[in-house]
Design an enzyme around this catalytic site. Structure first.
Site: not given
Ligand code: PEP
Ligand code: MG
Length: 608
Positions: A193, A300, A336, A437, A460-461, A471, A508
């Site tokens: 926060h 999310r 999502r 992903e 990210n994934d 990660r 994203c």
């Molecule tokens: C991702 O995996 O890139 C993603 C946006 O989802 P999260 O980071 O919530 O796994």
């Molecule tokens: Mg993800």
């Protein structure tokens, strides 16, 4: 004797450059001791507890008012959440019961009851959840202070950089009224926060500095770079001069932010790219307007569940989703569906040997209609809150095969029919998309594109699974590279399948927040970028500096590179050529040594 210059790296969470003397802030960490009361003192102790709670409520109420004045209607949310804790039966009644049962002092009872909630959050493997434990600590400190009649201590001298182990969102807000220059914290992460508040208030901030507070003396000069996460203590005159140039550049960039928010989000030759926001919590909704987001590209939703440590029912979810839809209108919100599992587990979840590859995302939702159905009902109902806006969108997490999509469509049809039969107000024209992903989806993107309304690439994934690199594991962080040409190849394949099928495609993952990568993503054929709101104006600034053809040429060259380092060099060079101000701000250029010279020298050397 002059103290030596110290440089440390943390996580930059609120962009900007601050230079000024340090103010060491020791947040009042109040501690209660065990205390045994005589039986006839119990009722008085409970009355004292009630007075402390009432006073804490009044304080939080005032802070929420300031937040709303400074940041808009929904910004009091963080403080409202803390106010709710005060009167929540799991806190208030539990403390009363503890005092009665153990004839305990109220302070000890407050500490014991809240410790349990905090420990649950702190034990979570998910960083965002661990950060939420701070809310409970804030409430604890506030009530203990009021039990001990202490005064709130957010007063500081003006024009200081605050250095602390941790701060509350309320502290940052109150400091900002005293013209705080920047914030440097030992703890915290991008989604805590305090970071959200610093971004909203435009106070440069770096968190996660692990013990820096112990090395700074009051009045030491600090440089805080909220982009790169670098903090310099007692800079040499030369470092100071460089930082001043950077701060000046940033101030000039910040000056034209209002103009930029109204400017179209397009390349120099008019190719439109939508810039949307990633959000996780209600208190981020006002930032959509503030940073000119064209809606929410990634909500999310699992974070709502994880912070509470339990599932929210349909109506509880509906209220939050409805507020998101209203805040984003006329643009859409992309909900999502619960992406639980992996590092985001509820307390009752089973332990798995390989959670990242285990029971998660859509796999859980299809196995548990009691989670999926209330959420779908809540989303479809909330979508009706802004009937003239673009429809809300549903985004499915962790899809790996077409069968999951078919099974989901059956569930969705049943939920729609159920809502219609109930006569519940809802919206049925909600597009359904999938997160790309998992490499299997990117590799078969053509087949998936025929069954969905849009793609959103979760880099990210996708990076984690393509490169087989956890990660969240520090030991392998060096080989976790989103710019690896193999990852870029999958993004390109997904974008090309989306183009053939005529469906939109967005990115994203965190790379979408990196202005160096903006031209590459556009060149690869991405039509929407979704990132934390504070980064959207930066992305727009870069976007408006190049043409689509230049970006496509960059993408072609990036795909031919042998590794992530060469791609990164290419991107740095491109940015330096197209937006030298921003490149300099991102540290891509140092005095007397233009980046373009350095990069060409390096490229020439590697060609040779
Ligand atoms: C991702 O995996 O890139 C993603 C946006 O989802 P999260 O980071 O919530 O796994
Ligand atoms: Mg993800």
């Amino acid at each position: 004797m002059a103290r030596p210059e110290i440089r440390v790296e943390g996580i930059g969470v609120a962009p900007g450059v601050a230079i000024g003397p340090a103010y060491l802030y020791a947040a009042g960490a109040y501690q209660a001791e065990p205390e045994k009361l005589s039986p006839d003192a119990v009722e008085d102790e409970l009355a004292r507890f009630e007075r402390a709670v009432a006073r804490s409520e009044r304080e939080l109420g005032k802070i929420a008012v300031v937040a709303r004045q400074k940041l808009g209607a929904a910004s009091g949310g963080i403080f409202d959440a803390q106010t709710l804790i005060l009167r929540d039966s799991q806190f208030y009644d539990a403390v009363v019961a503890y005092v009665r049962e153990h004839a305990s002092g109220a302070g000890w009872a407050v500490q014991s009851v809240l410790a349990e909630h905090r420990q649950r959050l702190e034990a979570s493997p998910n960083a965002s959840l661990r950060e939420r434990a701070a809310d409970f600590l804030d409430v604890q400190n506030r009530v203990l202070r009021n039990l001990q009649q202490g005064q709130a201590v957010s007063r500081i001298d003006t024009n200081r950089v605050v250095v602390a182990e941790n701060l509350t969102a309320a502290d940052v807000l109150l400091f900002s009224r005293r013209g705080v220059l920047g914030v440097v914290l030992d703890f915290g992460g991008p989604t805590s926060h305090v970071s959200i508040m610093a971004r909203a208030l435009g106070v440069p901030a770096v968190v996660s500095l692990h013990g820096l507070a112990g090395h700074v003396r009051p009045g030491d000069v600090l440089i805080v770079d909220g982009f790169s996460g670098a903090v310099v203590v007692n800079p040499t005159p030369e470092t100071l001069r460089e930082a001043e140039v950077k701060a000046d550049r940033f101030a000039r960039l910040a000056d034209d932010r209002p103009m930029l928010i109204d400017a179209p989000s397009e390349t120099r030759d008019g190719h439109r790219v939508a810039l949307r926001a990633n959000v996780e919590f209600r208190e981020e909704f006002p930032l959509l307007q503030e940073f000119g987001a064209e809606g929410v590209g990634l909500f999310r939703t699992e974070m709502l569940f994880l912070t509470q440590g339990r599932a929210l029912d349909e109506d509880q979810q509906y209220e939050v989703y409805r507020d998101a839809v209203v805040a984003a209108a006329p643009h859409p919100v992309t909900f999502r569906l619960l992406d639980l599992g992996g590092d985001k587990v509820l307390p009752m979840a089973r332990r798995e040997a390989n959670p990242s590859l285990g029971w998660r995302g859509i796999r859980i939702l299809l196995d548990k209609p009691d989670l999926l159905r209330p959420q779908l009902r809540a989303v479809l109902r909330a979508a009706a809150a802004a009937p003239d806006a673009a429809p809300a969108q549903i985004l499915l997490p962790m899809v790996s095969g077409l069968g999951e999509l078919r099974a989901f469509r059956r569930e969705l049809a049943e939920v729609r029919a159920e809502l219609a039969a109930d006569g519940a107000e809802h919206r049925a024209d909600v597009p359904v998309g999938i997160m790309v992903e998992v490499p299997s989806v990117a590799l078969m993107a053509g087949a998936f594109a025929r069954h969905v309304d849009f793609f959103s690439i979760g880099t990210n994934d996708l990076t984690q699974f393509t490169l087989a690199v956890d990660r969240g594991n520090d030991l392998v962080a060096g080989i976790y590279r989103e710019l690896h040409p193999a990852v870029l190849g999958l993004i390109a394949a997904t974008a090309s399948a989306a183009r053939d099928a005529g469906i939109p495609v967005s990115v994203c993952g965190e790379v979408a927040a990196d202005p160096r990568v903006t031209p590459l993503l556009v060149g690869l054929g991405i039509g929407t970028l979704s990132a934390s709101p504070a980064y959207l104006t930066l992305a727009k600034r870069v976007l408006r500096a190049f043409t689509l053809e230049e970006a496509q040429d960059l993408a072609r060259r990036a795909l031919r590179q042998p590794d992530a380092d060469s791609v990164a060099r290419l991107l740095d060079y491109f940015l330096a050529c197209h937006n030298s101000d921003l490149a300099a701000l991102l540290g891509l250029e140092s005095a007397g040594d233009s980046l373009s010279d350095r990069v060409s020298a390096r490229l020439n050397a590697s060609d040779a």
